[in-house]
Design a protein around this motif. Structure first.
Motif, short mmCIF file in Angstrom:
data_model
loop_
_atom_site.label_atom_id
_atom_site.label_comp_id
_atom_site.label_asym_id
_atom_site.label_seq_id
_atom_site.Cartn_x
_atom_site.Cartn_y
_atom_site.Cartn_z
N GLY A 294 0.80 -1.22 0.00
CA GLY A 294 0.00 0.00 0.00
C GLY A 294 0.83 1.26 0.00
N GLU A 295 1.99 1.19 0.63
CA GLU A 295 2.83 2.38 0.70
C GLU A 295 3.28 2.80 -0.70
OE1 GLU A 295 6.42 3.41 3.67
OE2 GLU A 295 5.00 1.91 4.42
N GLU A 296 3.75 1.82 -1.49
CA GLU A 296 4.18 2.09 -2.87
C GLU A 296 2.99 2.58 -3.70
OE1 GLU A 296 4.99 -0.91 -1.31
OE2 GLU A 296 6.93 -0.03 -0.79
N LEU A 297 1.84 1.91 -3.51
CA LEU A 297 0.65 2.27 -4.28
C LEU A 297 0.22 3.70 -3.96
CD1 LEU A 297 -1.49 1.57 -6.29
CD2 LEU A 297 -2.69 0.23 -4.58
N MET A 298 0.23 4.08 -2.67
CA MET A 298 -0.13 5.45 -2.30
C MET A 298 0.83 6.46 -2.92
SD MET A 298 -2.96 5.94 -0.67
CE MET A 298 -2.63 7.68 -0.54
#
Length: 307
Positions: A294-298
């Motif tokens: 999720g961090e990369e996606l955000m």
């Protein structure tokens, strides 16, 4: 109770916003309070001593009412909770959440659903709805649709689109829900969808006490979990995030997701926790998604929104 004090209820002037304000007004009147409704049009020219960002005011739908409260023109404001930023302006607090209505998104269509099997065009101004739609129907086209519900419904009628996505609760509240619709039970709603929130000034004990009598505890807990999930993931940026918490007996069931804007990537979490253990539940679910990519996606969502 100070029988002379009139609680001034601030609202936007759309039909749905006024319906929400009148609903709160009736509940307060039934408890013996005097009230008056003040409809505030969005004005970008209100002069404040401090710039908006210093007050922490961000929400596009809530900004005008926040300013009216801080300037002392209204005492409380009523909002669709899903429109309210997770961080409230300094000096303003969440005073009550009313019992939640329908949480579903619905597709309002033109009476023919054949397009679901092939190519279609649907309208929505929501990144969350767009991403979830693309995830399920990758070869469809999604067009932008903004305005209050009446405006959006009119635009749909005047268009050649196959349909548009709405929150069921908004259409039900003002009897705009047409016969040609389907429930999108596969679409995870916006955090706090279907709930109304009342905000008050932190230093206004009279209004806080009055409004607290309207609070629905179960809705308050569920929406708080969903908004905590949102806040932990977003950190102040708009992203395609869905979240829904439900209480069954002594358990809370939660499902939350994060999508890429094109709907191709999906991160989802489903968890259950006991009712006496919910305080950090939304945050913990979001942390798990952040760890699972999720961090990369955000980061990539924030990048693409800058363009």
């Amino acid at each position: 109770m100070d029988s002379n004090k009139t609680i001034r209820i601030g609202t936007r002037d759309s039909e749905l916003a006024l319906w929400q304000a009148h609903t709160v007004q009736k509940k307060l009147n039934d408890l013996g309070y005097k009230t008056e409704i003040i409809a505030v049009k969005s004005q970008g020219d209100i002069i404040l001593d401090k710039p908006l960002y210093e007050l922490g005011i961000t929400g596009i739908f809530t900004k005008t009412l926040d300013i009216a409260m801080i300037n002392g023109q209204v005492d409380i404001a009523v909002h669709s909770m899903k429109d309210v930023p997770t961080a409230l302006p300094i000096g303003i607090i969440q005073a009550a959440v009313l019992e939640r209505a329908n949480t579903l998104d619905i597709l309002v269509h033109k009476g023919n659903l054949d397009f679901l099997e092939g190519n279609g065009t649907i309208a929505t101004g929501s990144l969350r709805r767009q991403a979830q739609w693309f995830h399920k129907y990758p070869n469809h086209k999604v067009v932008d649709l903004r305005g209050n519900v009446n405006t959006r419904m009119q635009k749909l009628n005047d268009s050649d689109w196959n349909g548009a996505v709405f929150a069921a609760a908004g259409l039900e509240r003002i009897n705009l829900k047409p016969t040609d619709f389907i429930d999108l039970d596969w679409m995870i709603p916006a955090p706090a969808q279907g709930a109304m929130v009342i905000v008050a000034m932190q230093n206004d004990d009279f209004c806080k006490e009055a409004v607290a009598k309207l609070n629905h505890k179960e809705t308050e807990i569920c929406t708080q979990i969903e908004r905590q999930f949102l806040k932990t993931l977003e950190g102040g940026c708009t992203a395609p995030i869905g979240a829904l918490a439900k209480i069954n007996n002594n358990e809370i069931h939660f499902v939350g997701n994060l999508f890429s804007i094109d709907g191709k990537e999906k991160l989802e979490i489903e968890r259950t926790v006991s009712l006496d253990n919910w305080t950090d539940f939304g945050k913990n679910c979001a942390d798990e998604i952040l760890k699972k990519g999720g961090e990369e996606l955000m980061k990539s969502i924030k990048e693409s929104l800058k363009k």
